[in-house]
Design an enzyme around this catalytic site. Structure first.
Site, PDB file in Angstrom:
ATOM      1  CG  ASP A 133      -6.483  79.223 -26.317  1.00 27.82           C
ATOM      2  OD1 ASP A 133      -5.953  78.105 -26.308  1.00 27.82           O
ATOM      3  OD2 ASP A 133      -6.717  79.888 -25.296  1.00 27.82           O
ATOM      4  NE  ARG A 134     -12.163  79.196 -32.356  1.00 23.37           N
ATOM      5  CZ  ARG A 134     -13.073  78.541 -31.623  1.00 23.37           C
ATOM      6  NH1 ARG A 134     -13.300  77.261 -31.831  1.00 23.37           N
ATOM      7  NH2 ARG A 134     -13.746  79.166 -30.682  1.00 23.37           N
TER       8      ARG A 134
END
Length: 346
Positions: A133-134
């Protein structure tokens, strides 16, 4: 400067031999909410579609995104876009002619690592074997040709790659030291990832997908700066309390009631999107800064710019040479600060 740490594969979690014979179901803490009109976040505890269909769709047992998450996610996305554009020179832990292992910083998109490696010609062959995830930091594998990519992606899909994560959670200190959790996983009507009952696995969801099995083991490493960041070890599944999700999780508490910092290590047995974040939320220990899944946005007077989740270790067989590879990422700043406190309090 990063370094490659090799350690015996016995120090990593092996696939479970079996699940606990008498798993402990999580108690149902509150009545299921009535059918409501949709809120500003596009969701409610029970959707109108579920009501219209006579309950034919499974109902998620984790809550929808909080209203605050929209604004926070938008701001973080804009910041990540700027950081990703300025990022250059991937922090490589390992590299050979077939693949590279990089330590992704929090707050950038994982695709950014591809553009920071090699020439334009080489980049056409690069492929992300796994994704983070970011706002999650840690280890990612990048393959350099399509054939190797196919082999390694299959290894991830077949759960032959062993992984551990570190997460700093904020909530109430748990009574358990180690725990296994098994549940369903899928998208609700409006596309949000949610936890579902284990009994709903294989049932169809509103978008046409199916509820899939999701399993994670957790161990507590420290509470409020006391504990020890020990090496990853095998968890004996027979000796650990197991939860098979049937109903809603621990009661949602307000930020003012979240008093404890809890460092946990997660051993994912499946590879579902947002798996560790969802299971932490279900256990009442949302990850610090993970506003989407109930985490605090501000802690001790400081705004959380990302969430505190780190892909710590990876172990897999090299898709070409067959050599067993084990990697450990450098600790992020938030982990280093916490471990220093743990050493002082030990």
């Amino acid at each position: 400067m990063t370094k490659l740490l090799l350690f015996p594969t016995s120090h990593l979690l092996l696939p479970p031999k079996s699940l606990r014979r008498n798993p402990i179901p999580v108690p149902f803490f509150a009545a299921r909410p009535p059918i409501m009109s949709l809120g500003p976040d596009g969701e409610s505890g029970g959707s109108s579609l579920e009501h219209q269909s006579g309950g034919s769709y499974p109902i998620p047992v984790s809550p929808p995104y909080p209203a605050q998450s929209k604004e926070v996610e938008l701001r973080r996305a804009m910041t990540a876009e700027a950081r990703s554009g300025a990022y250059s020179g991937a922090d490589l832990v390992f590299e050979d002619e077939w693949l590279a292992v990089a330590n992704k910083p929090a707050g950038i998109y994982c695709e950014t690592l591809l553009s920071s490696l090699g020439s334009a010609t080489i980049q056409s062959e690069l492929h992300l074997a796994n994704r983070l995830d970011r706002d999650t930091s840690g280890l990612m594998v990048i393959t350099k040709c399509h054939k190797v990519a196919a082999k390694l992606v299959k290894a991830f899909t077949d759960h032959k790659v062993k992984k551990t994560y570190l997460a700093l959670c904020v909530g109430r200190a748990p009574k358990w030291e180690k725990i296994n959790i098994n549940s369903g996983h899928g998208r609700s009507k409006f596309g949000a990832w949610r936890v579902y009952s284990a009994s709903d696995v294989s049932r169809i969801l509103p978008g046409g997908s199916f509820v899939k099995h999701m399993a994670t083991s957790f161990e507590v490493l420290g509470i409020n700066g006391r504990g020890k960041l020990r090496e990853p070890t095998d968890i004996d599944m027979e000796e650990v309390e197991s939860i098979i999700v049937q109903q809603k999780g621990d009661e949602i508490i307000g930020d003012d009631e979240k008093t404890d910092e809890v460092l946990v290590r997660a051993y994912p047995k499946s590879g579902r999107t947002h798996q560790i974040r969802l299971h932490c939320q279900y256990l009442g220990l949302s990850i610090k800064g993970d506003v989407k899944y109930g985490g605090v946005h501000e802690w001790k007077g400081v705004i959380c710019e990302t969430h505190a989740l780190h892909a710590e270790t990876l172990s897999f067989e090299h898709p070409v040479t067959g050599v067993q590879l084990c990697f450990q990422a450098p600790l992020p700043l938030w982990t280093s600060q916490l471990t220093e406190a743990m050493m002082l309090n030990s």
